[in-house]
Scaffold this motif. Structure first.
Motif, short mmCIF file in Angstrom:
data_model
loop_
_atom_site.label_atom_id
_atom_site.label_comp_id
_atom_site.label_asym_id
_atom_site.label_seq_id
_atom_site.Cartn_x
_atom_site.Cartn_y
_atom_site.Cartn_z
N THR A 1 2.26 39.26 23.62
CA THR A 1 2.34 40.00 22.37
C THR A 1 3.68 39.73 21.71
O THR A 1 4.72 39.74 22.38
CB THR A 1 2.19 41.52 22.62
N SER A 2 3.66 39.50 20.42
CA SER A 2 4.89 39.27 19.66
C SER A 2 5.91 40.35 19.97
O SER A 2 5.61 41.54 19.97
CB SER A 2 4.57 39.26 18.16
N GLY A 3 7.13 39.93 20.27
CA GLY A 3 8.21 40.85 20.54
C GLY A 3 8.38 41.23 22.01
O GLY A 3 9.40 41.79 22.39
N GLN A 4 7.40 40.90 22.86
CA GLN A 4 7.53 41.27 24.27
C GLN A 4 8.45 40.31 25.01
O GLN A 4 8.71 39.20 24.55
CB GLN A 4 6.16 41.32 24.97
N ASN A 5 8.95 40.73 26.15
CA ASN A 5 9.75 39.90 27.03
C ASN A 5 8.82 38.97 27.80
O ASN A 5 7.81 39.43 28.36
CB ASN A 5 10.55 40.78 28.00
N VAL A 6 9.13 37.68 27.83
CA VAL A 6 8.35 36.71 28.60
C VAL A 6 9.30 36.02 29.56
O VAL A 6 10.31 35.44 29.13
CB VAL A 6 7.67 35.66 27.68
N ALA A 7 9.00 36.11 30.85
CA ALA A 7 9.89 35.56 31.87
C ALA A 7 9.12 34.68 32.85
O ALA A 7 7.94 34.92 33.12
CB ALA A 7 10.59 36.69 32.62
N VAL A 8 9.82 33.69 33.39
CA VAL A 8 9.31 32.85 34.47
C VAL A 8 10.34 32.95 35.58
O VAL A 8 11.49 32.56 35.40
CB VAL A 8 9.12 31.39 34.01
N SER A 9 9.94 33.51 36.72
CA SER A 9 10.89 33.76 37.79
C SER A 9 11.24 32.52 38.60
O SER A 9 12.33 32.44 39.19
CB SER A 9 10.37 34.86 38.72
N SER A 10 10.33 31.56 38.67
CA SER A 10 10.62 30.32 39.38
C SER A 10 9.68 29.22 38.89
O SER A 10 8.61 29.51 38.38
CB SER A 10 10.47 30.51 40.89
N MET A 11 10.11 27.99 39.07
CA MET A 11 9.28 26.85 38.67
C MET A 11 9.58 25.69 39.61
O MET A 11 10.74 25.30 39.77
CB MET A 11 9.57 26.45 37.22
N VAL A 12 8.53 25.18 40.24
CA VAL A 12 8.64 24.04 41.14
C VAL A 12 7.59 23.01 40.73
O VAL A 12 6.42 23.35 40.53
CB VAL A 12 8.40 24.45 42.61
N ILE A 13 8.01 21.76 40.57
CA ILE A 13 7.09 20.67 40.26
C ILE A 13 7.18 19.70 41.42
O ILE A 13 8.27 19.28 41.81
CB ILE A 13 7.48 19.99 38.93
N THR A 14 6.02 19.35 41.96
CA THR A 14 5.96 18.50 43.14
C THR A 14 5.38 17.14 42.80
O THR A 14 4.33 17.07 42.16
CB THR A 14 5.12 19.18 44.24
N ALA A 15 6.04 16.09 43.23
CA ALA A 15 5.55 14.73 43.02
C ALA A 15 4.32 14.49 43.88
O ALA A 15 4.09 15.16 44.89
CB ALA A 15 6.65 13.73 43.37
#
Length: 133
Positions: free
Chosen positions: A116-130
């Protein structure tokens, strides 16, 4: 049988991801969109949220995996919609990669794909694996 890569090669590929995200004068960005994902690097749909990677975006890859350093949340989402795909760009908005968004089994998993417009959007972790890591 899938192609199998030497671990050093997988790590080098993932380290190149860091180099591309960190290109430009500032930090790279994680952009979350709604709508149909375009062809690789194609015209984007509606931007829902834009999060900022730390610069550098990650440390050295290990075991064929790229692990993001902390990602700064978007404290006020740009628009309302259903998150369906993401794009990572460098600080000059140069395309690095696209991926799918969902709540499980996707390239980027969020607690909820409803933004929703105005809400907080967070990503706590990100892992990309080959491949084959």
């Amino acid at each position: 049988m899938a192609i199998a890569y030497l671990e050093a090669l997988r790590n080098n590929m993932m380290d190149e991801l860091t180099t591309l995200i960190d290109a430009g004068a500032g930090a790279g960005l994680l952009r979350i969109y709604n709508g149909t994902r375009p062809a690789t690097g194609g015209a984007a749909t509606t931007l829902l949220a834009e999060l900022t990677f730390t610069d550098p975006s990650a440390g050295a890859a290990a075991s064929g995996a790229w692990t993001a350093s902390s990602i700064t949340a978007d404290s006020s989402a740009n628009a309302t919609g259903t998150a369906t795909w993401f794009r990572i760009v460098d600080s000059n908005s140069v395309f690095v990669m696209d991926g799918d968004v969902g709540t499980s089994g996707s390239d980027l998993n969020l607690d909820s794909v409803s933004i929703t417009s105005g809400q907080n959007v967070a990503v706590s972790s990100m892992v990309i694996t080959a491949g084959n890591a």
